[in-house]
Design a protein around this motif. Structure first.
Motif, PDB file in Angstrom:
ATOM      1  N   ALA A 271       3.461  -3.559  16.141  1.00 38.99           N
ATOM      2  CA  ALA A 271       3.753  -4.090  14.681  1.00 38.99           C
ATOM      3  C   ALA A 271       3.816  -3.370  13.643  1.00 38.99           C
ATOM      4  O   ALA A 271       4.503  -3.387  12.629  1.00 38.99           O
ATOM      5  N   PHE A 272       2.811  -2.252  13.643  1.00 41.79           N
ATOM      6  CA  PHE A 272       2.788  -1.172  12.850  1.00 41.79           C
ATOM      7  C   PHE A 272       3.888  -0.375  12.607  1.00 41.79           C
ATOM      8  O   PHE A 272       4.551  -0.318  11.368  1.00 41.79           O
TER       9      PHE A 272
ATOM     10  N   SER B  99      -3.961  -5.440   7.613  1.00 42.25           N
ATOM     11  CA  SER B  99      -3.898  -6.713   8.718  1.00 42.25           C
ATOM     12  C   SER B  99      -5.010  -7.616   8.503  1.00 42.25           C
ATOM     13  O   SER B  99      -4.822  -8.809   8.869  1.00 42.25           O
ATOM     14  N   PHE B 100      -6.306  -7.224   8.820  1.00 42.00           N
ATOM     15  CA  PHE B 100      -7.487  -7.906   8.937  1.00 42.00           C
ATOM     16  C   PHE B 100      -8.033  -8.504   7.532  1.00 42.00           C
ATOM     17  O   PHE B 100      -8.380  -9.627   7.402  1.00 42.00           O
ATOM     18  N   LYS B 101      -7.347  -7.764   6.483  1.00 43.06           N
ATOM     19  CA  LYS B 101      -7.446  -8.255   5.271  1.00 43.06           C
ATOM     20  C   LYS B 101      -6.589  -9.861   5.188  1.00 43.06           C
ATOM     21  O   LYS B 101      -7.126 -10.815   4.562  1.00 43.06           O
TER      22      LYS B 101
ATOM     23  N   ASP C 274      -6.405 -16.008   5.106  1.00 42.04           N
ATOM     24  CA  ASP C 274      -5.500 -16.942   5.727  1.00 42.04           C
ATOM     25  C   ASP C 274      -6.193 -17.956   6.493  1.00 42.04           C
ATOM     26  O   ASP C 274      -6.350 -17.537   7.847  1.00 42.04           O
ATOM     27  N   LYS C 275      -6.796 -18.882   6.053  1.00 46.40           N
ATOM     28  CA  LYS C 275      -7.513 -19.958   6.722  1.00 46.40           C
ATOM     29  C   LYS C 275      -6.680 -20.602   7.770  1.00 46.40           C
ATOM     30  O   LYS C 275      -7.030 -20.898   8.908  1.00 46.40           O
ATOM     31  N   ALA C 276      -5.223 -20.599   7.598  1.00 51.35           N
ATOM     32  CA  ALA C 276      -4.589 -21.526   8.637  1.00 51.35           C
ATOM     33  C   ALA C 276      -4.447 -20.617   9.842  1.00 51.35           C
ATOM     34  O   ALA C 276      -4.512 -20.935  11.002  1.00 51.35           O
TER      35      ALA C 276
ATOM     36  N   TYR D 287       1.648 -10.862  11.381  1.00 49.82           N
ATOM     37  CA  TYR D 287       1.009 -12.095  11.758  1.00 49.82           C
ATOM     38  C   TYR D 287       1.207 -12.405  13.294  1.00 49.82           C
ATOM     39  O   TYR D 287       0.372 -12.956  13.881  1.00 49.82           O
ATOM     40  N   ILE D 288       2.445 -11.975  13.706  1.00 56.30           N
ATOM     41  CA  ILE D 288       2.550 -12.335  15.314  1.00 56.30           C
ATOM     42  C   ILE D 288       1.644 -11.405  15.890  1.00 56.30           C
ATOM     43  O   ILE D 288       1.010 -12.160  16.859  1.00 56.30           O
ATOM     44  N   ALA D 289       1.558 -10.103  15.630  1.00 60.93           N
ATOM     45  CA  ALA D 289       0.616  -9.575  16.392  1.00 60.93           C
ATOM     46  C   ALA D 289      -0.652  -9.685  16.151  1.00 60.93           C
ATOM     47  O   ALA D 289      -1.510  -9.761  17.231  1.00 60.93           O
ATOM     48  N   LEU D 290      -1.324 -10.028  15.162  1.00 61.65           N
ATOM     49  CA  LEU D 290      -2.582 -10.569  14.589  1.00 61.65           C
ATOM     50  C   LEU D 290      -2.869 -11.844  15.547  1.00 61.65           C
ATOM     51  O   LEU D 290      -3.845 -12.017  16.533  1.00 61.65           O
ATOM     52  N   GLN D 291      -2.172 -12.728  15.671  1.00 64.30           N
ATOM     53  CA  GLN D 291      -2.409 -13.956  16.527  1.00 64.30           C
ATOM     54  C   GLN D 291      -2.254 -13.574  18.009  1.00 64.30           C
ATOM     55  O   GLN D 291      -3.174 -14.157  18.887  1.00 64.30           O
TER      56      GLN D 291
END
Length: 401
Positions: free
Chosen positions: A63-64, A218-220, A225-227, A351-355
Motif C-alpha cells: 500500500a505504501f 497509517s496508524f494515526k 477512525d472509530k468506524a 485503509y484496505i491494507a490496514l484492515q
C-alpha cells in the motif's frame, strides 16, 4: 464504471481461481495431504494459516507504494505469474520427492504455499483498488455476488475433479496431480482479470519519504477512525471459525469412513453452500445492508461449529460444510464492501491494507487450533472457536452501513 466486459472478466477470474485453489482447500484436502506425509496437527494448522494468511506481512508495504500508482494492472500481472509458478511447483515437488523424502516434500509444500500466499499480499491491494475504480459501490456488491456464485460453481467442479483424482490415482501421485492440473486452470482466471479495462487514477496520494513515516501516518488514521476500528475488530474475531475448521475433517476421519468420493462430496457441499448463499448476499449487499450480511454470516459460523462437534455421519458433515461455505462468502462480501465504502479515494490503499493486515491475523487462528488440539481435545477446540465467534457477533452490531 460498471462496464459489462469488466463484470464478465471479474466473474471468470473468480470462477477459474476457485477451481484451482479449491483443489487444496485448507479445510478438507490440505490437512489430509499434510497428515499423509506425517505432519502433526500443529503443522496442519500452520500450513492452513500459511495458505490463508501469509499475505499479511507485505500488505502495508504494498500500500505504501500503491498509493502513488495511477495503474495497478502492470503490477498485478507480475503477481499472477508468481502465484501460478508457486502452485505448479508444489505439485512437481510432491511427485518428485513423495514418500521417499516426506520431510523434504513437506518443506517444499510449505515453501510453495509461502510464495503463493506472500504474493497475494500485493495482489489483494492491487485487486481491491482496481475493483473500486471500475465498479460503483452498489454494482460492486452485485458483481462480487455473481463472482462468488460462479466461484462456488467452480468449486463444485473442483470438488468433483479432486474426488476423481484422489479415487483414480494412488497417493502421493494424486496429490501432486491436484496441484499441477489446478495451476493451469487458475491461469485462465489470471489471464481474464489481466485484460480488464482499468482507468487511470488522477487522485493519488503523495508518497511519504520513508516506509516508517508511512506506518506512523497509517496508524494515526486507524486511531482517529472509530468506524474502521469497529470493522477491524468484528472481522478479526469473525475468523474464529478457523480455530476449528482445518481439524473438522480430521475429526470426521476418526468418526466415519472418508474415501476420495466422500472428501470430494464435502468439498462440493461447501461450494453449494457458497453458491446458493450468494443469492442472499447479493441482494443484501446490493441494497447496502452489509452489516446484516456480517451478522448472518457469523451466526452461521457458530451454528456450523456446534453441529461439527455433534456430527457422526457423512450427511451431518455435509450440512456443516454447507454452512461453512455460505458463511465464508457472506463475511467476504460484507468486509470488502464496508471498507471500500468507508475509505476516502486517495487513502483507499491505506485503509484496505490496514484492515486486511490486522484482520488477516485471524487467519493464523488455525495455528492456535493446532496447539489446542495437540495438548487438549476437540471439545476445547470447538468451544474456543465458538467463544471467539460470539465476540465477533457482539461487535457486528456496532458496524455502520
Amino acid at each position: 464504471m460498471d462496464k459489462f466486459s469488466n463484470h464478465i472478466k471479474n466473474i471468470l477470474h473468480g470462477f477459474f481461481l476457485a477451481i484451482g485453489t479449491t483443489i487444496a482447500e485448507p479445510s478438507t484436502v490440505l490437512p489430509l495431504i499434510v497428515n499423509y506425509f506425517g505432519g502433526s496437527s500443529m503443522l496442519v494448522g500452520f500450513f492452513a494459516a500459511l495458505l490463508r494468511g501469509g499475505a499479511i506481512v507485505v500488505q502495508l508495504f504494498a500500500a505504501f507504494h500503491a498509493q502513488t500508482y495511477q495503474l495497478m494492472l502492470p503490477y498485478l500481472r507480475r503477481v499472477f505469474f508468481i502465484r501460478f509458478l508457486s502452485w505448479f511447483l508444489i505439485g512437481v515437488a510432491i511427485i518428485l520427492f513423495g514418500d521417499n523424502h516426506p520431510n523434504l516434500t513437506l518443506a517444499s509444500i510449505g515453501l510453495g504455499l509461502f510464495f503463493f500466499s506472500f504474493s497475494a499480499g500485493f495482489a489483494a491491494i492491487y485487486f481491491r483498488e482496481i475493483m473500486a475504480k471500475i465498479f460503483s459501490h452498489k454494482f460492486r456488491g452485485k458483481t462480487m455476488a455473481y463472482r462468488q456464485f460462479f466461484s462456488a460453481v467452480g468449486g463444485l467442479l473442483s470438488g468433483a475433479l479432486a474426488g476423481w483424482i484422489l479415487h483414480t490415482f494412488e497417493a502421493p501421485q494424486s496429490y501432486g496431480l491436484l496441484f499441477i492440473i489446478s495451476s493451469f486452470i487458475m491461469a485462465f482466471g489470471y489471464l481474464s482479470f489481466s485484460l480488464v479495462d482499468e482507468p487511470i487514477k488522477e487522485n493519488v496520494s503523495k508518497k511519504e519519504k520513508s516506509f516508517k513515516e508511512f506506518l506512523s501516518n497509517s496508524f494515526k488514521l486507524l486511531k482517529a477512525d472509530k468506524a474502521l476500528q469497529t470493522q477491524i475488530t468484528t472481522f478479526l474475531f469473525a475468523y474464529g471459525y478457523l480455530i476449528a475448521l482445518p481439524f473438522i475433517i480430521l475429526h470426521a476421519q476418526e468418526r466415519i469412513d472418508l474415501d476420495g468420493i466422500a472428501i470430494g462430496s464435502l468439498i462440493t457441499t461447501q461450494m453449494i453452500g457458497a453458491m446458493i448463499s450468494n443469492f442472499l448476499w447479493g441482494k443484501l449487499s446490493g441494497s447496502g445492508r452489509n452489516r446484516l450480511t456480517a451478522k448472518i454470516a457469523i451466526t452461521l459460523q457458530i451454528v456450523s461449529i456446534l453441529l461439527a462437534s455433534n456430527s457422526f455421519s457423512l450427511y451431518e458433515y455435509m450440512v456443516v460444510f454447507f454452512l461453512v461455505g455460505a458463511s465464508i462468502d457472506g463475511n467476504r462480501i460484507a468486509s470488502s464492501n464496508l471498507i471500500l465504502k468507508l475509505a476516502p479515494a486517495d487513502k483507499r490503499p491505506v485503509y484496505i491494507a490496514l484492515q486486511m493486515n490486522i484482520v488477516s491475523l485471524g487467519m493464523f487462528f488455525s495455528i492456535l487450533g493446532g496447539v489446542i488440539l495437540h495438548f487438549l481435545s476437540y471439545e476445547v477446540l470447538y468451544s474456543s472457536a465458538i467463544i471467539t465467534l460470539l465476540i465477533a457477533l457482539f461487535f457486528s452490531f456496532k458496524l455502520k452501513d
